[in-house]
Scaffold this active site. Structure first.
Site, PDB file in Angstrom:
ATOM      1  N   GLY A   1       0.910  -1.194   0.036  1.00  0.00           N
ATOM      2  CA  GLY A   1      -0.178  -0.076  -0.135  1.00  0.00           C
ATOM      3  C   GLY A   1       1.058   1.161   0.020  1.00  0.00           C
ATOM      4  CB  CYS A   2       0.160   4.649  -1.250  1.00  0.00           C
ATOM      5  SG  CYS A   2      -1.615   4.920  -0.478  1.00  0.00           S
ATOM      6  CG  PHE A   3      -0.961   6.001   4.378  1.00  0.00           C
ATOM      7  CD1 PHE A   3       0.083   7.173   4.310  1.00  0.00           C
ATOM      8  CD2 PHE A   3      -2.180   6.241   4.177  1.00  0.00           C
ATOM      9  CE1 PHE A   3      -0.701   8.400   4.457  1.00  0.00           C
ATOM     10  CE2 PHE A   3      -3.027   7.525   4.233  1.00  0.00           C
ATOM     11  CZ  PHE A   3      -2.256   8.472   4.437  1.00  0.00           C
TER      12      PHE A   3
END
Length: 324
Positions: free
Chosen positions: A134-136
């Protein structure tokens, strides 16, 4: 050249994949699948590609493709793979959260390797199926992995990260449309964000004790990028922290330790992660910055593809930010 397919090509991550792969010297895009836009030109969904490609969306899938990217909503990749049996030689790179956790990593005999190259490069090179982070999770893991490996995360870690509106996907929502998002900032899912699961698994993979992560995600009034700050007690000097991070990322193509404080514009539209370290009394502040759609999604997916097929790791990803 290898042939690639994209499932769910009308969204933000699908559009970024098309843009990257059109300029990748070792890849030909075989199809871009969309259930809602079949028969229409790709540029109708991604006008930035007008004049760059005559590709059209299709409603059919080539099950013998060399590599397929799944750019579907969370929970939909599992169902799609149950309904479409790809060849045993097809590499699958999933950009959803369906297979990121170890408990979810196997589907119909297919084992998905967690695709964070700075942590699992060797495993990725041998893998046939990848769960793209995921990005975070990408920004936060890259900020904390060197400390976790050196058993220096035994105390609690406080994390604050702000993301652009593209992180919410292409479909408009109450908190992503312009009149709400513009000139506005807000937090959401305090301390319970879904990316904490994969972050914790990676940090614990070294076998060391890890303190609790207190993560506060924020919505920013911009479109792209994530700026994350994390702080925790640290007994060493700032120079020792910098040396620790430089050694950890010595062979990382896209993750770099900056000597000056960083800002978001220097990584937007690139596959880079920039990290900065600052010591205040007995507290170490770690700042990391990425583009949520590239290093946090499509760019990292192509980076994983390059590793899987033995290409140069940064092939097709030598992108420059525009800082003014």
């Amino acid at each position: 050249m290898i042939k690639a397919g994209i499932i769910g090509g009308s969204g933000y991550t699908g559009g970024e994949l098309i843009r990257i792969l059109l300029n990748h010297s070792e890849v030909e895009i075989d199809f871009v699948f969309s259930t809602t836009r079949a028969g229409k030109r790709v540029s109708t969904a991604h006008p930035d590609l007008l004049g760059l490609t005559s590709l059209e969306f299709t409603g059919t899938v080539n099950l013998s493709i060399d590599v397929v990217f799944l750019c579907l909503g969370h929970g939909n990749s599992t169902q799609f793979l149950k309904e479409h049996q790809f060849s045993g030689d097809t590499r699958i790179i999933d950009l959803s959260n369906d297979f990121r956790l170890q408990a979810d990593a196997i589907l119909n005999g297919k084992k998905f390797v967690y695709g964070l190259p700075e942590l699992k490069k060797v495993e990725i090179q041998k893998a046939k199926h990848i769960a793209n982070p995921g990005c975070f999770a990408t920004a936060i893991q890259l900020a904390l992995l060197p400390l976790a490996q050196s058993n220096l995360l035994q105390n609690d870690v406080h994390i604050n990260a702000m993301t652009g509106s593209t992180g919410a996907g292409v479909s408009p929502s109450a908190t992503s449309h312009f009149s709400w998002r513009n000139n506005n900032i807000s937090w959401y899912r305090p301390f319970t964000h879904q990316h904490l699961g994969e972050i914790n698994e990676s940090l614990h993979s070294f076998g060391n004790s890890i303190g609790e992560l207190f993560f506060l995600p924020n919505r920013g009034n911009f479109t792209r990028g994530i700026l994350a700050t994390a702080y925790t007690p640290f007994e060493g000097s700032e120079d020792e922290a910098i040396a620790l991070y430089q050694n950890f990322y010595a062979d990382a193509v896209f993750t770099h330790v900056a000597s000056n404080p960083i800002h978001l514009k220097q990584v937007v539209n690139t596959n880079q992660c920039h990290i900065h370290l600052h010591k205040h009394k007995n507290t170490l502040l770690i700042t990391s910055a990425i583009d949520n759609l590239l290093k946090g999604a499509s760019g990292q997916a192509v980076q994983n593809m390059n590793l899987m097929f033995g290409f140069q790791e940064d092939l097709g990803l030598q992108l420059k930010a525009g800082v003014f």
